[in-house]
Design an enzyme around this catalytic site. Sequence first.
Site, PDB file in Angstrom:
ATOM      1  N   ARG A  75       0.887  -1.285  -0.012  1.00 19.54           N
ATOM      2  CA  ARG A  75       0.071  -0.139  -0.168  1.00 19.54           C
ATOM      3  C   ARG A  75       0.819   1.243   0.119  1.00 19.54           C
ATOM      4  O   ARG A  75       0.681   2.485  -0.674  1.00 19.54           O
ATOM      5  CB  ARG A  75      -0.992   0.017   1.254  1.00 19.54           C
ATOM      6  N   ASP A  80       2.989   6.051  -2.901  1.00 19.48           N
ATOM      7  CA  ASP A  80       4.092   6.985  -3.508  1.00 19.48           C
ATOM      8  C   ASP A  80       3.992   7.003  -5.081  1.00 19.48           C
ATOM      9  O   ASP A  80       4.049   8.053  -5.684  1.00 19.48           O
ATOM     10  CB  ASP A  80       5.485   6.315  -3.123  1.00 19.48           C
ATOM     11  N   GLY A  86       4.858  10.631  -8.919  1.00 19.50           N
ATOM     12  CA  GLY A  86       5.364   9.378  -9.137  1.00 19.50           C
ATOM     13  C   GLY A  86       6.160   8.603  -8.230  1.00 19.50           C
ATOM     14  O   GLY A  86       6.222   9.151  -6.999  1.00 19.50           O
ATOM     15  N   ASP A  88       9.068   8.718  -6.103  1.00 18.90           N
ATOM     16  CA  ASP A  88      10.208   9.414  -5.835  1.00 18.90           C
ATOM     17  C   ASP A  88      10.282   9.426  -4.335  1.00 18.90           C
ATOM     18  O   ASP A  88      10.967  10.418  -3.858  1.00 18.90           O
ATOM     19  CB  ASP A  88       9.999  10.982  -6.467  1.00 18.90           C
ATOM     20  N   SER A  90       8.254  10.337  -2.102  1.00 19.33           N
ATOM     21  CA  SER A  90       7.590  11.611  -1.681  1.00 19.33           C
ATOM     22  C   SER A  90       6.429  11.238  -0.430  1.00 19.33           C
ATOM     23  O   SER A  90       6.410  12.186   0.504  1.00 19.33           O
ATOM     24  CB  SER A  90       6.821  12.336  -2.701  1.00 19.33           C
ATOM     25  N   PRO A 171      -8.050   7.802  -6.042  1.00 22.73           N
ATOM     26  CA  PRO A 171      -9.826   7.960  -6.115  1.00 22.73           C
ATOM     27  C   PRO A 171     -10.308   6.991  -4.848  1.00 22.73           C
ATOM     28  O   PRO A 171      -9.753   6.389  -4.110  1.00 22.73           O
ATOM     29  CB  PRO A 171      -9.988   7.262  -7.470  1.00 22.73           C
ATOM     30  N   HIS A 201      -4.976  -6.762  -3.103  1.00 23.49           N
ATOM     31  CA  HIS A 201      -5.904  -6.813  -1.908  1.00 23.49           C
ATOM     32  C   HIS A 201      -6.335  -8.285  -1.596  1.00 23.49           C
ATOM     33  O   HIS A 201      -7.285  -8.662  -0.684  1.00 23.49           O
ATOM     34  CB  HIS A 201      -7.209  -6.054  -2.543  1.00 23.49           C
ATOM     35  N   SER A 202      -5.336  -9.167  -1.916  1.00 18.74           N
ATOM     36  CA  SER A 202      -5.444 -10.561  -1.662  1.00 18.74           C
ATOM     37  C   SER A 202      -5.100 -10.421  -0.187  1.00 18.74           C
ATOM     38  O   SER A 202      -5.363 -11.490   0.705  1.00 18.74           O
ATOM     39  CB  SER A 202      -4.442 -11.383  -2.399  1.00 18.74           C
TER      40      SER A 202
END
Length: 337
Positions: A75, A80, A86, A88, A90, A171, A201-202
């Site tokens: 996750r 990131d 992208g 990086d 951050s 989203p 999401h497994s």
Amino acid sequence: MRRERRHGFVFVSILGIALVSLFMVKAENTLPSPLKLSWHYYKLNTTCPDAEAYIKHQVQLFWQKDKSITAKFLRLLSADCLSKNGCDGSILLDGPNSEKNAPQNQGLGGFEVIDKIKIVLEDRCPGVVSCADILNLATRDAAHLAGAPSYPVFTGRRDCLTTSVDAVDFPSPSISWQQGLAYFQSKGLDVLDMATLLGAHSMGKTHCHYIMDRLYNFNGTGKPDPSMNKSFLKELQKKCPKKSKQDPTVNLTPKSGNDYQFTGLYYSRILSKKAVLGIDQQLLFGDDTKEIVEEFAPSSGFEDFRKSFALSMSRMGSFKVLTGKDGEIRRDCRRRN
């Protein structure tokens, strides 16, 4: 689109490492060698040739104590790489306006483990290995320990200098499959990448507030999502009461035993209309995404899923990276030098 990629198999050689990628016949539809990144960058180009081995060893130590780091890293890396900036690093920066403080990133974990891995690398080869590369490599190694393939990670990323809540455009998990596809396409990914990457999401959990609309007010109707299995709906409503003052978590792929194993159960649950998140269940309603789910769901399709996962993770990890003289190599992943 996936229909252009399903007529056969192509073996993509990456400096001697063969990666089997499903549904592809054209070279431009396979894993492109990133223009800016390198295979075994640290071994071939730096004073820290054993960087990947150091990271792998640390991940093994932490994973043996806490299997949940795989889900946390997956996750964290997605947060990131799928931001406007992208891959990086951050997401790792602290600050009142940092990406980690965006509402979409509530509940992110794994930061402390990345910090500890960085401390080891700074001790052994200071100022060489970027936090962005550590996150990508650690995620690959943790996923492999949980049952995913050990896919190739191109390296040579540098760390960004800024972070902003505004860079987070992740989203709602209740969007339609069309909206989901548009989002992934904006990141240079396609429908196969979307259906495959959601397979992460497994494992892991989500907070109830992300699914309350599905349970009680689907699309503003005041009723539950009609696509949900009725018994599963009642099960989730018990775990996520309508008037609860708490915000408990539920397993994304409820099953007996270890909930942090990389499996294909996610796809069979979609076919049974037992997906927890709305976007996951939405995969059943697009022709291409439904076909992918049907191919990955059977036990015979698990290896196909693993191969596709390897490709899609590599593609996501190459989105808008910083290299060369851009950015910096942080000494502390939480702050600029």
